[in-house]
Design a protein around this motif. Structure first.
Motif, PDB file in Angstrom:
ATOM      1  N   ASP A   8       0.972  -1.412  -0.325  1.00 56.56           N
ATOM      2  CA  ASP A   8       0.340  -0.468  -0.154  1.00 56.56           C
ATOM      3  C   ASP A   8       0.620   1.419   0.077  1.00 56.56           C
ATOM      4  N   SER A   9       2.073   1.077  -0.469  1.00 53.47           N
ATOM      5  CA  SER A   9       3.326   2.334  -0.577  1.00 53.47           C
ATOM      6  C   SER A   9       2.653   3.604  -1.576  1.00 53.47           C
ATOM      7  N   VAL A  10       1.879   2.814  -3.131  1.00 53.18           N
ATOM      8  CA  VAL A  10       1.132   4.063  -3.774  1.00 53.18           C
ATOM      9  C   VAL A  10       0.264   4.290  -2.976  1.00 53.18           C
ATOM     10  N   VAL A  11      -0.425   5.536  -3.039  1.00 55.12           N
ATOM     11  CA  VAL A  11      -1.674   6.355  -3.201  1.00 55.12           C
ATOM     12  C   VAL A  11      -2.122   6.591  -4.144  1.00 55.12           C
ATOM     13  N   CYS A  12      -2.827   7.309  -4.905  1.00 45.94           N
ATOM     14  CA  CYS A  12      -3.609   7.230  -6.284  1.00 45.94           C
ATOM     15  C   CYS A  12      -3.378   8.452  -5.917  1.00 45.94           C
ATOM     16  N   VAL A  13      -2.994   9.321  -7.156  1.00 44.23           N
ATOM     17  CA  VAL A  13      -3.975  11.354  -7.325  1.00 44.23           C
ATOM     18  C   VAL A  13      -4.435  11.894  -7.601  1.00 44.23           C
ATOM     19  N   LEU A  79      15.962   3.395 -15.842  1.00 42.68           N
ATOM     20  CA  LEU A  79      16.440   3.444 -14.188  1.00 42.68           C
ATOM     21  C   LEU A  79      15.087   3.933 -13.874  1.00 42.68           C
ATOM     22  N   ARG A  80      14.192   3.461 -13.355  1.00 42.79           N
ATOM     23  CA  ARG A  80      13.085   4.249 -12.816  1.00 42.79           C
ATOM     24  C   ARG A  80      12.595   4.411 -11.767  1.00 42.79           C
ATOM     25  N   GLY A  81      12.608   6.066 -11.281  1.00 44.84           N
ATOM     26  CA  GLY A  81      12.805   5.997  -9.851  1.00 44.84           C
ATOM     27  C   GLY A  81      11.644   6.796  -9.564  1.00 44.84           C
ATOM     28  N   ASP A  82      10.364   5.424  -8.762  1.00 46.73           N
ATOM     29  CA  ASP A  82       8.846   6.300  -8.615  1.00 46.73           C
ATOM     30  C   ASP A  82       9.249   6.364  -6.943  1.00 46.73           C
ATOM     31  N   VAL A  83       8.803   5.108  -6.882  1.00 48.57           N
ATOM     32  CA  VAL A  83       8.768   5.036  -4.591  1.00 48.57           C
ATOM     33  C   VAL A  83       9.902   5.019  -4.466  1.00 48.57           C
ATOM     34  N   ASN A  84      10.909   5.067  -5.254  1.00 46.78           N
ATOM     35  CA  ASN A  84      11.942   6.071  -4.159  1.00 46.78           C
ATOM     36  C   ASN A  84      12.840   6.792  -5.211  1.00 46.78           C
ATOM     37  N   ARG A  85      13.734   6.202  -4.644  1.00 44.94           N
ATOM     38  CA  ARG A  85      15.468   7.078  -5.166  1.00 44.94           C
ATOM     39  C   ARG A  85      16.503   6.215  -6.090  1.00 44.94           C
ATOM     40  N   ASP A 104      10.173   0.053  -1.446  1.00 47.07           N
ATOM     41  CA  ASP A 104       9.568   0.865  -1.384  1.00 47.07           C
ATOM     42  C   ASP A 104      10.585   1.146  -0.219  1.00 47.07           C
ATOM     43  N   ASN A 105      11.134   0.691   0.460  1.00 41.96           N
ATOM     44  CA  ASN A 105      11.522   1.710   1.588  1.00 41.96           C
ATOM     45  C   ASN A 105      13.517   1.074   1.337  1.00 41.96           C
TER      46      ASN A 105
END
Length: 205
Positions: A8-13, A79-85, A104-105
């Motif tokens: 549940d780390s991704v919340v819809c905007v 290189l995909r930086g979405d839920v983290n860096r 996620d973490n």
């Protein structure tokens, strides 16, 4: 072992967040700088790219990704930086077909003068400076690779594994086979500098 994935780390905007327009402007400027590359923002995060960087045509760099000076990212990489860096430090190279994502973490951090071989998977881990990651190696979430190491071709470093500096890791799951020398690390760093020169030739030749 418990999963490191947070479902549940991704919340819809509901709409683009504040800062999305500025991030899109940064992404647009990078598209102009690297024609043929795929550069996208994620929400209000866009890649940051240093001096003398090469991003090859067809490579994708997305979201919260930092490429420091003299980094090269070659054909077909993601290189995909979405839920983290994702952070790639100076003079490191990411060779053709490699996928770099994150947990996620668990951000992904690649230190200076790291060589990441073709079709590797680097996911939510830390890689110390002067390391060589072999062709089709996989390094998973929370793993830490000590500086001056080799992760051999096809090796699998499982989640949470800590590899001491100057280690040779082979196999699936990966095991430390022996300790490397300062000369080994110097060779890896020399190979990283070779890719700096190669990228230079592509940019200016």
């Amino acid at each position: 072992m418990a999963s490191r994935t947070v479902v549940d780390s991704v919340v819809c905007v509901e709409a683009p967040p504040a800062g999305a327009a500025a991030a899109e402007d940064r992404a647009s400027a990078l598209r102009a700088r690297f024609p043929g590359a795929i550069v996208e923002r994620y929400l209000d995060r866009a890649p940051e790219v240093g001096l003398r960087v090469r991003i090859a045509a067809g490579a994708a760099v997305i979201g919260d990704v930092l490429l420091a000076d003299d980094v090269s990212v070659w054909y077909g990489c993601v290189l995909r930086g979405d839920v983290n860096r994702v952070e790639i430090r100076e003079r490191s190279n990411v060779q053709d077909g490699t996928v770099i994502h994150l947990g996620d973490n668990d951000p992904t951090f690649v230190a200076e003068e790291v060589v990441i071989g073709h079709r590797a998977v680097v996911h939510g881990c830390r890689i110390g400076g002067g390391t060589l990651v072999g062709i089709q190696a996989t390094i998973l979430d929370g793993a830490v690779i000590g500086e001056g190491s080799i992760v051999g071709a096809g090796a699998l470093v499982t989640a949470g594994t800590v590899v001491p500096p100057h280690s040779l890791v082979l196999g699936a799951p990966g095991k430390v086979i022996r300790t490397l020398t300062a000369a080994d690390e110097a060779m890896h760093r020399g190979l990283a500098h070779k890719y700096v020169r190669l990228a230079h030739n592509y940019r200016v030749g």
